[in-house]
Design an enzyme around this catalytic site. Structure first.
Site, PDB file in Angstrom:
ATOM      1  N   ASN A  86       0.846  -1.186   0.000  1.00 25.58           N
ATOM      2  CA  ASN A  86       0.000   0.000   0.000  1.00 25.58           C
ATOM      3  C   ASN A  86       0.884   1.239   0.000  1.00 25.58           C
ATOM      4  OD1 ASN A  86      -2.380  -1.568   0.192  1.00 25.58           O
ATOM      5  ND2 ASN A  86      -2.084  -1.772   2.401  1.00 25.58           N
ATOM      6  N   HIS A  97       6.779   3.182   6.225  1.00 22.76           N
ATOM      7  CA  HIS A  97       8.056   2.498   5.975  1.00 22.76           C
ATOM      8  C   HIS A  97       7.693   1.392   4.988  1.00 22.76           C
ATOM      9  CE1 HIS A  97      11.995   0.644   7.751  1.00 22.76           C
ATOM     10  NE2 HIS A  97      11.602  -0.152   6.744  1.00 22.76           N
ATOM     11  N   HIS A  99       6.735  -1.592   2.940  1.00 19.71           N
ATOM     12  CA  HIS A  99       6.539  -2.986   3.348  1.00 19.71           C
ATOM     13  C   HIS A  99       5.696  -3.710   2.323  1.00 19.71           C
ATOM     14  CE1 HIS A  99       3.397  -0.492   5.223  1.00 19.71           C
ATOM     15  NE2 HIS A  99       2.585  -1.518   5.059  1.00 19.71           N
TER      16      HIS A  99
HETATM   17  P1  5GP Z   1      -0.403  -0.815   5.779  1.00 25.02           P
HETATM   18  O1  5GP Z   1      -1.822  -0.529   6.187  1.00 25.02           O
HETATM   19  O2  5GP Z   1       0.497   0.366   6.049  1.00 25.02           O
HETATM   20  O3  5GP Z   1      -0.265  -1.351   4.393  1.00 25.02           O
HETATM   21  O4  5GP Z   1       0.074  -2.022   6.682  1.00 25.02           O
HETATM   22  C1  5GP Z   1       0.566  -1.869   7.961  1.00 25.02           C
HETATM   23  C2  5GP Z   1       0.426  -3.211   8.626  1.00 25.02           C
HETATM   24  O5  5GP Z   1       1.214  -3.190   9.788  1.00 25.02           O
HETATM   25  C3  5GP Z   1      -1.008  -3.548   9.048  1.00 25.02           C
HETATM   26  O6  5GP Z   1      -1.416  -4.746   8.414  1.00 25.02           O
HETATM   27  C4  5GP Z   1      -0.905  -3.691  10.568  1.00 25.02           C
HETATM   28  O7  5GP Z   1      -1.703  -4.744  11.083  1.00 25.02           O
HETATM   29  C5  5GP Z   1       0.572  -3.950  10.778  1.00 25.02           C
HETATM   30  N1  5GP Z   1       1.081  -3.468  12.055  1.00 25.02           N
HETATM   31  C6  5GP Z   1       0.843  -2.253  12.631  1.00 25.02           C
HETATM   32  N2  5GP Z   1       1.518  -2.149  13.793  1.00 25.02           N
HETATM   33  C7  5GP Z   1       2.187  -3.323  13.953  1.00 25.02           C
HETATM   34  C8  5GP Z   1       3.060  -3.820  14.990  1.00 25.02           C
HETATM   35  O8  5GP Z   1       3.377  -3.154  15.994  1.00 25.02           O
HETATM   36  N3  5GP Z   1       3.567  -5.066  14.822  1.00 25.02           N
HETATM   37  C9  5GP Z   1       3.255  -5.836  13.732  1.00 25.02           C
HETATM   38  N4  5GP Z   1       3.788  -7.057  13.671  1.00 25.02           N
HETATM   39  N5  5GP Z   1       2.437  -5.401  12.748  1.00 25.02           N
HETATM   40  C10 5GP Z   1       1.916  -4.165  12.857  1.00 25.02           C
HETATM   41 ZN    ZN Z   2      11.289   3.244   9.116  1.00 26.09          ZN
END
Ligand code: 5GP
Ligand code: ZN
Length: 113
Positions: A86, A97, A99
Site C-alpha cells: 500500500n 516504511h 513494506h
Molecule cells: P499498511 O496498512 O500500512 O499497508 O500495513 C501496515 C500493517 O502493519 C497492518 O497490516 C498492521 O496490522 C501492521 N502493524 C501495525 N503495527 C504493527 C506492529 O506493531 N507489529 C506488527 N507485527 N504489525 C503491525
Molecule cells: Zn522506518
C-alpha cells in the site's frame, strides 16, 4: 526517526520474526487478514513504493527473492498467495516504511480495492 518499523528493525518493538538477513526483515502482521500474513521490509528506511530510486532499488529485488523463499517455507507457494504494498493516502498506507504484505493460506477476495 520516529518510525514503527524502524523500531521493529532495531528491536525496540518486539515482533515475531520469520526471516532476517543484513538487508531485510520479515515478521508476522499483528492483525492477520489471512492464515498467513507476513510483512517483509527493507531494514533501511524507505518511505513507500513512491520513494524507490535507482540508488535504493536493489533491495526490492532481494525482497522478492525472500518472498519466494518464505512462501515455500510457509507452504503457500503451490496454492498461491498475494503480495501487496500500500502506498500513500489513496493506497491506505498506515505505516510510512515500505513494506510488502504476503497474504495466503486461503482463497483471497478478487477485489483490489
Ligand atoms: P499498511 O496498512 O500500512 O499497508 O500495513 C501496515 C500493517 O502493519 C497492518 O497490516 C498492521 O496490522 C501492521 N502493524 C501495525 N503495527 C504493527 C506492529 O506493531 N507489529 C506488527 N507485527 N504489525 C503491525
Ligand atoms: Zn522506518
Amino acid at each position: 526517526m520516529d518510525c514503527l518499523f524502524c523500531k521493529i528493525v532495531s528491536g525496540d518493538i518486539p515482533s515475531t520474526k520469520v526471516y532476517e538477513d543484513d538487508k531485510v526483515l520479515a515478521f508476522k502482521d499483528i492483525n492477520p487478514l489471512a492464515p498467513v500474513h507476513i510483512l517483509v521490509i527493507p531494514k533501511e528506511h524507505i518511505d513507500s513504493a513512491a520513494a524507490v530510486t535507482a540508488e535504493n532499488s536493489a533491495v526490492i529485488a532481494h525482497i522478492f527473492e525472500v518472498i519466494a523463499k518464505i512462501a515455500k517455507e510457509q507452504g503457500i507457494d503451490k496454492d498461491g498467495f498475494r503480495v501487496v504494498s500500500n502506498c500513500g493516502e489513496n493506497g491506505c498506507q498506515s505505516v510510512k516504511h515500505l513494506h510488502f504484505h504476503i497474504l495466503g493460506g486461503r482463497k483471497l477476495d478478487v477485489t483490489m480495492g
